[in-house]
Design an enzyme around this catalytic site. Structure first.
Site, mmCIF file in Angstrom:
data_model
loop_
_atom_site.group_PDB
_atom_site.id
_atom_site.type_symbol
_atom_site.label_atom_id
_atom_site.label_comp_id
_atom_site.label_asym_id
_atom_site.label_seq_id
_atom_site.Cartn_x
_atom_site.Cartn_y
_atom_site.Cartn_z
ATOM 1 N N GLY A 121 0.818 -1.199 0.000
ATOM 2 C CA GLY A 121 0.000 0.000 0.000
ATOM 3 C C GLY A 121 0.853 1.251 0.000
ATOM 4 C CB SER A 158 0.956 3.818 -5.791
ATOM 5 O OG SER A 158 2.265 3.505 -6.204
ATOM 6 C CB SER A 183 -0.473 -6.382 -7.481
ATOM 7 O OG SER A 183 -0.010 -5.447 -8.416
ATOM 8 C CD GLU A 213 8.177 -2.628 -5.482
ATOM 9 O OE1 GLU A 213 7.307 -2.394 -6.337
ATOM 10 O OE2 GLU A 213 8.188 -2.101 -4.357
ATOM 11 C CG ASN A 255 11.958 3.458 -17.078
ATOM 12 O OD1 ASN A 255 11.611 2.669 -16.205
ATOM 13 N ND2 ASN A 255 12.218 3.076 -18.308
ATOM 14 C CD GLU A 256 9.864 8.830 -17.316
ATOM 15 O OE1 GLU A 256 9.793 8.659 -18.544
ATOM 16 O OE2 GLU A 256 9.321 8.070 -16.484
#
Length: 380
Positions: A128, A130, A162, A247, A366-367
């Site tokens: 938990g 995002s 997820s 992760e 990626n940024e």
């Protein structure tokens, strides 16, 4: 990057055992190889089978149901499962990061409550972190944790969780103190939220195909007792960044589409194709390089370190690599994807195309990862 490491001699025997088990499963038709199985391959029977063989919670001490093995031993098992496209989603989060994090920051009571079930493949977790307005920028978390008698009340929303509709609990990152603009990461704490608690609502976020993996989890004044605070109140950011090293650096960051790459090579060989050696050779050489980098991080984790910067590099490079496998599969073999196929090359390609946009989101875009690397190198 951490120094390179080699797998111990015992790894060959362990790898052979895992391959033999997977061959038996495949021969029995228990599951069909898929791409991105650590998101979509939820199979609780298979997870329990792994637990019975001691291949879950491997790095946990025996008193918590684990084997006391090295992260390198776990790496071998994980590598084989992903390469085979086996259904690992049910235990994935719990085994990869919840178990090690509980071992590092959890209380003895928390370890006793959850770790044996994780090692047995019977307890499932989500993450938990995002939120609708706080994806990769976790400093922007708005979920509030307010002090009440005997614990905390959580109010807010988490997204892209997820497996929350099947999981028993998850770690929730929440703001336990007012935001301080001089230190945006201060005042964050982690809580272990059991997902059947009163006030928890779990809403599906279906994919375009109708498949259900992601969820929105809404807290409406959810009570979390003091004994379910993870680690120190206010230390959530430090704990989360340590957790993200697990992760971001594992073989799933470049092996999610390995079944597709293997099938692509098989299709090219069967067709007697020529002129593709350069493209395939480039992919395989980069795969090997990413594996060496990921192994180095596993070795660092085995030494008790949490190399966040190196993990961010592996995740960024791995994400780009996996999308290039998909591009090659679409260009080099003239077989259109068949969403109705149960297995084989068309199904693997269709799955990979479907899940590719998510590769760059899970574990940080990626940024954001490049920003972490730049700061770590003193470039910004």
């Amino acid at each position: 990057m951490p120094p390179p490491v080699d797998l111990p001699p015992r790894a060959a025997e362990l790898r052979a055992q895992v391959r033999a088990f997977l061959a038996e499963e495949r021969a029995a038709g228990s599951w069909v190889p898929r791409s991105d199985v650590w998101l979509s391959g939820w199979d609780e029977r298979f997870t329990r089978e792994l637990g019975q063989r001691g291949w879950l919670g491997m790095t946990l001490p025996p008193e918590y149901g684990g084997a006391g093995a090295s992260p390198l031993d776990r790496y071998v098992v994980t590598e084989e499962l992903l390469a085979a496209g086996a259904p690992v989603a049910a235990h994935w989060v719990a085994d990869r990061q919840i178990g090690p994090t509980l071992l590092r920051f959890g209380t003895e009571a928390q370890r006793r409550k959850f770790l044996p079930g994780i090692a047995a493949g019977e307890v499932y977790f989500g993450i938990g972190m995002s939120e609708p307005d706080a994806g990769s920028d976790l400093a922007a978390v708005r979920t509030r944790a307010e002090r009440v008698d005997g614990g905390w009340e959580l109010t807010g929303t988490k997204v892209w969780t997820s497996g929350a509709h099947r999981a028993h609990a998850f770690f929730a990152l929440a703001r336990s103190a007012p935001r301080d603009e001089s230190d945006r990461h201060a005042g964050l704490s982690q809580f272990i939220v059991e997902l059947d608690s009163p006030g928890v609502q779990i809403r599906p976020i279906p994919l375009l195909t109708g498949a259900h993996h992601f969820n929105e989890v809404v807290f409406d004044r959810v009570f979390v007792p003091d004994e379910m605070v993870l680690g120190e109140v206010g230390a959530g950011w430090r704990q989360v960044t340590s957790e993200l090293a697990f992760e971001r650096s594992g073989p799933e960051r470049f092996l999610s589409t390995f079944p597709l790459l293997a099938a692509l090579v098989g299709e090219l060989v069967a067709a007697g194709a020529t002129g593709t050696e350069r493209e395939i050779g480039s992919l395989v050489s980069r795969l090997w390089t990413l594996r060496r980098m990921s192994l180095a991080i596993a070795g660092s984790l085995a030494s008790g370190n949490a190399p966040e910067l190196a993990a961010a590099i592996v995740k960024d490079l791995g994400t780009r690599f996996e999308n290039e496998i998909i591009d090659a599969a679409r260009l080099l073999v003239s077989i259109p994807p068949d969403p109705g196929a149960e297995g084989g090359y068309p199904r693997l390609l269709a799955d990979a195309v479907l899940h590719a946009p998510g590769f760059t989101l899970r574990g940080g875009t990626n940024e954001v990862l490049r920003g972490i690397v730049a700061r770590g190198l003193g470039l910004r």
